[in-house]
Write an enzyme that holds these catalytic residues in place. Structure first.
Site, mmCIF file in Angstrom:
data_model
loop_
_atom_site.group_PDB
_atom_site.id
_atom_site.type_symbol
_atom_site.label_atom_id
_atom_site.label_comp_id
_atom_site.label_asym_id
_atom_site.label_seq_id
_atom_site.Cartn_x
_atom_site.Cartn_y
_atom_site.Cartn_z
ATOM 1 N N ASP A 154 0.805 -1.222 0.000
ATOM 2 C CA ASP A 154 0.000 0.000 0.000
ATOM 3 C C ASP A 154 0.838 1.272 0.000
ATOM 4 O O ASP A 154 0.319 2.351 -0.245
ATOM 5 C CB ASP A 154 -0.907 0.036 1.235
ATOM 6 C CG ASP A 154 -1.963 -1.063 1.212
ATOM 7 O OD1 ASP A 154 -2.242 -1.574 0.117
ATOM 8 O OD2 ASP A 154 -2.489 -1.412 2.283
ATOM 9 N N ARG A 289 -0.865 -8.788 -4.651
ATOM 10 C CA ARG A 289 0.158 -9.225 -3.712
ATOM 11 C C ARG A 289 1.095 -10.283 -4.300
ATOM 12 O O ARG A 289 2.157 -10.539 -3.751
ATOM 13 C CB ARG A 289 -0.495 -9.805 -2.455
ATOM 14 C CG ARG A 289 -1.206 -8.794 -1.598
ATOM 15 C CD ARG A 289 -1.649 -9.432 -0.287
ATOM 16 N NE ARG A 289 -2.341 -8.472 0.560
ATOM 17 C CZ ARG A 289 -1.748 -7.654 1.421
ATOM 18 N NH1 ARG A 289 -0.424 -7.684 1.537
ATOM 19 N NH2 ARG A 289 -2.431 -6.821 2.158
#
Length: 760
Positions: A154, A289
């Site tokens: 993030d 991810r």
């Protein structure tokens, strides 16, 4: 300089895309004489002990650079949140003599590590009281040292420009967006893409810039009331302008001004109900991810891993826990809890609806909103590409054109560089003309290596004809030569007495005055991806060494940094002369490695590293000297390094640097158009990344920094990374620590509005 440690041990706790960091910490730790331990499954492994804490070896981190995730596992741990759990963890560490921790994770993991450090003396006293350790052990291991590295896709940790894993997540997002745009255009659809970012909008904001999205929603900067109508008006206007698709990117944590969630489904329903557009929602989820780490993440993780070990070597009992961060292009060390506290302040500001403060606290990584000034001027600005094409050039042109139009200028596009300039291939370029340019490789304007000196009179004539008041050149070494030639002709041609700025764009990254160039990151990813595939081709076969030739002219950036990202055993470059003895030494080194069970070797060679030791020569030498131990294959990567869609980094670097260049042009035009510019050397500049910041440098000052014969800067920052590559390949070499980070404090800088668009 060799580091000697008597008995320190390192424990590594790993989160996302951390294998490059694991490899760097393990090998640098062993290099300085330390024992290095893996802690499997994060804090849970530290609490449980046993086989979860194992000593690492050099070979245990082989062949892991290209692997996503983490090979030693990561897990959330409720036990570590309790004092009883931390007491067990302390006991397990003391039993193995571990008093140094390298913790890789987000603010939660790092906060837990700092609490563990603060409680350490009390935990040891309690262990002595319970008879689990003796007083001697308590005294011997009386201090716990901690260094953190931030692992978060993030990019939500204050104090660093980029966290490890973020760039790879952007690659996954952009791959999906590029694929979706083709089907969206075919079916005239609107797509709403939801990306990760529960509390931070970095991924959404940067991916929106990288793909040219029509609308973006992020938590730190909620839209003004009535945003629904404004968004629909913009989407409708785009369709009316014959655009066949719309892209809206929503961060999963997007909110409105009342802290009410804005979901991707809500956005879809708005578009369908108000506009009737065929609309689809795509939630990327955990795709972001996974996958292979990007070249940027591998290099960042390797640099941070080595810096973390150096930081641990320098700690004392009174040294505060620090986190290794990235500021611009430089490693820095910041107090861990200062960064954690600022990160937590962001959420408090958002909860309190103080959104401008939240953006300011985020720092450079998110503080660039698109300020549209809609000014009016009578100035004409020309944009041209110069030299060889580089991925990201089109993103830079798009940014320059739209920022220029926003500031009231009339923008002109020059086709085919200086050749097109003197031939009059100049036309006005408008906002819609650059739509969809961001993701396209090459140069849509066209670019050539022609220099202006022989055609100065015709170029001056064209500038007079079109009343060109400023020039923006985007290109490589030819661009800096070109701007120097234009500058030299100012005494003869008044038309050339205008602001000129150059933005570096070349895969070779050989432009003086800038650490980085547009296009170099895309080329590095092409090299890294190809090396991964080439090494995989030897999987399960006999032992093999690959000799790979890269581009770069006389500049060894691609070979050296690509070698670091791909895990090369050697990289031959012009800047670091080598002879037959060096080649022989490298062959012997590889021979020894192969005997320990390593199956693959990788050697990179810059195309102009040596006129006699060619790629063929090195291939034949390795083949002959390695006979019976390994065989060889060679590959010349060629122009595949120059093609392809630009990487997220190059798209955004091109966008921000071109925007900043246009703002500089506007400032110069408003200050002193043609007043004293004939002798004003500051009116012809190169905008480049220098260590921590983007800097405008007069071109005349760069002459002394340039080797014009070999077309390279005289000093190049990345040469300091070469010992790192050698250390990680198990060579005995020295490592220069003069550029290593020093402990600093977090500085909260208030960005000027003029900087907000260009700063990351």
């Amino acid at each position: 300089l060799h580091f000697i440690l008597t008995c320190p041990c390192y424990s590594v706790i790993i989160h996302l895309r951390m294998n490059a960091a694991v490899r760097a910490v393990v090998r640098m730790g062993i290099y300085v004489g330390a024992k290095v331990y893996f802690v499997h499954e994060g804090y849970q492994g530290m609490v449980d002990g046993g086989d979860n804490i194992k000593e690492a070896t050099w070979e245990s981190v082989s062949s892991m650079l290209q692997m996503g995730g983490t090979v030693i596992g990561s897990a959330r741990c409720k036990d570590f949140r309790t004092r009883e759990g931390r007491l067990k963890a302390a006991h397990n560490l003391v039993q193995r003599g571990i008093t140094n921790l390298c913790v890789i994770g987000g603010d939660g993991s790092l906060t837990g590590a700092n609490l563990f450090r603060e409680e350490w003396s009390g935990l040891l006293a309690e262990l002595v009281q319970q008879g689990l350790i003796d007083e001697e052990a308590s005294q011997k291991y009386s201090a716990l040292h901690i260094v953190g590295m931030v692992g978060s896709i993030d990019n939500d940790f204050c104090g660093t420009d980029m966290t490890i894993g973020t760039d790879s997540a952007l690659h996954r997002i952009i791959e999906v967006v590029d694929a979706i745009m083709t089907t969206a255009q075919s079916h005239q659809r609107t797509f709403v893409l939801e990306v990760m970012g529960r509390h931070c909008g970095y991924l959404a904001l940067v991916s929106a810039l990288a793909c040219g999205a029509d609308w973006v929603l992020i938590p730190e900067m909620p839209p003004e009331d009535g945003w629904e109508e404004k968004m629909c008006q913009k989407l409708s206007a785009k369709r009316a302008g014959m655009k066949r698709l719309n892209i809206i990117i929503v961060a999963e944590g997007a909110i409105d001004r009342n802290n009410k969630a804005i979901t991707s489904e809500h956005v879809k329903n708005l578009v369908v109900q108000r506009l009737g557009f065929d609309t689809r929602v795509t939630i990327l989820g955990h795709v972001q991810r996974g996958g292979t780490p990007s070249a940027f993440d591998r290099i960042l993780a390797s640099r941070m891993g080595v810096e973390a070990v150096l930081a641990l070597l320098e700690t004392t009992a009174n040294t505060a826990a620090c986190v290794v961060s990235l500021c611009g292009n430089q490693s820095v060390r910041l107090p861990l809890m200062e960064c954690v506290q600022m990160t937590q302040e962001v959420q408090k500001a958002m909860d309190g609806k103080r959104f401008e403060e939240a953006v300011r606290l985020r720092g450079r990584c998110v503080s660039y909103a698109l300020f549209v000034t809609c000014g009016v001027s009578n100035f004409n600005v020309a944009v041209l590409n110069v030299g060889a094409p580089a991925a990201g050039m089109n993103a830079a042109v798009r940014s320059a054109v739209r920022v220029g139009i926003s500031e009231g200028h009339k923008m002109f596009a020059v086709s085919d560089g200086f050749e097109g300039f003197y031939k009059g291939q100049i036309k006005e370029i408008k906002w819609a003309d650059v739509g969809g340019w961001t993701g396209q490789g090459g140069s849509l304007l066209g670019t050539k290596r022609t220099l202006p000196a022989k055609h100065i009179d015709k170029i001056a004539e064209q500038m007079r004809k079109y009343n060109i008041n400023a020039l923006l050149m985007i290109g490589g070494f030819e661009a800096i030569l070109g701007i120097m030639e234009l500058l030299a002709a100012r005494g003869t041609y008044e038309e050339l007495c205008v602001p000129m700025v150059m933005v570096p764009a070349t895969v070779s990254n050989n432009v003086p005055g800038s650490d980085l160039s547009i296009g170099a990151d895309t080329a590095l990813n092409a090299i890294t991806d190809t090396c991964d595939r080439i090494k995989q081709s030897a999987s399960g076969t006999k032992r093999r060494v690959f000799i790979i030739e890269t581009m770069g002219g006389y500049c060894g950036y691609l070979a050296s940094v690509g070698g670091l990202a791909a895990g090369a055993d050697a990289a031959y470059i012009f800047e670091e002369p080598f002879d037959i003895r060096d080649l022989q030494s490298n062959v012997e080194h590889l021979t020894e490695k192969m005997k320990t069970g390593i199956q693959r070797g990788l050697v990179l060679r810059n195309e102009n590293s040596n006129e006699n030791y060619t790629t063929d020569f090195i291939y034949q030498l390795y083949s002959e000297e390695g006979r019976g131990v390994f065989d060889c294959r060679k590959n010349v990567l060629g122009h595949m390094q120059q093609g392809g869609a630009p990487s997220p980094f190059d798209r955004n670097f091109g966008t921000k640097i071109a925007a900043k260049a246009m703002q500089w042009i506007t400032k110069k035009l408003n200050e002193s158009y043609r007043k004293g510019m004939k002798d004003n050397k500051d009116s012809a500049c190169l905008l480049g990344m220098r260590r921590r910041a983007m800097v405008f440098q007069p071109v005349v000052q760069l002459k002394d920094e340039t080797d014009f014969v070999h077309r390279i800067p005289k000093e190049q920052w990345w040469l300091k990374l070469r010992p790192l590559m050698k250390i990680l390949a198990k060579y005995k070499t020295s490592y220069d620590i003069s550029d290593s980070g020093q402990l600093e404090h977090v500085v909260l800088r208030r960005p000027k509005e003029s900087e907000a668009m260009a700063a990351i």
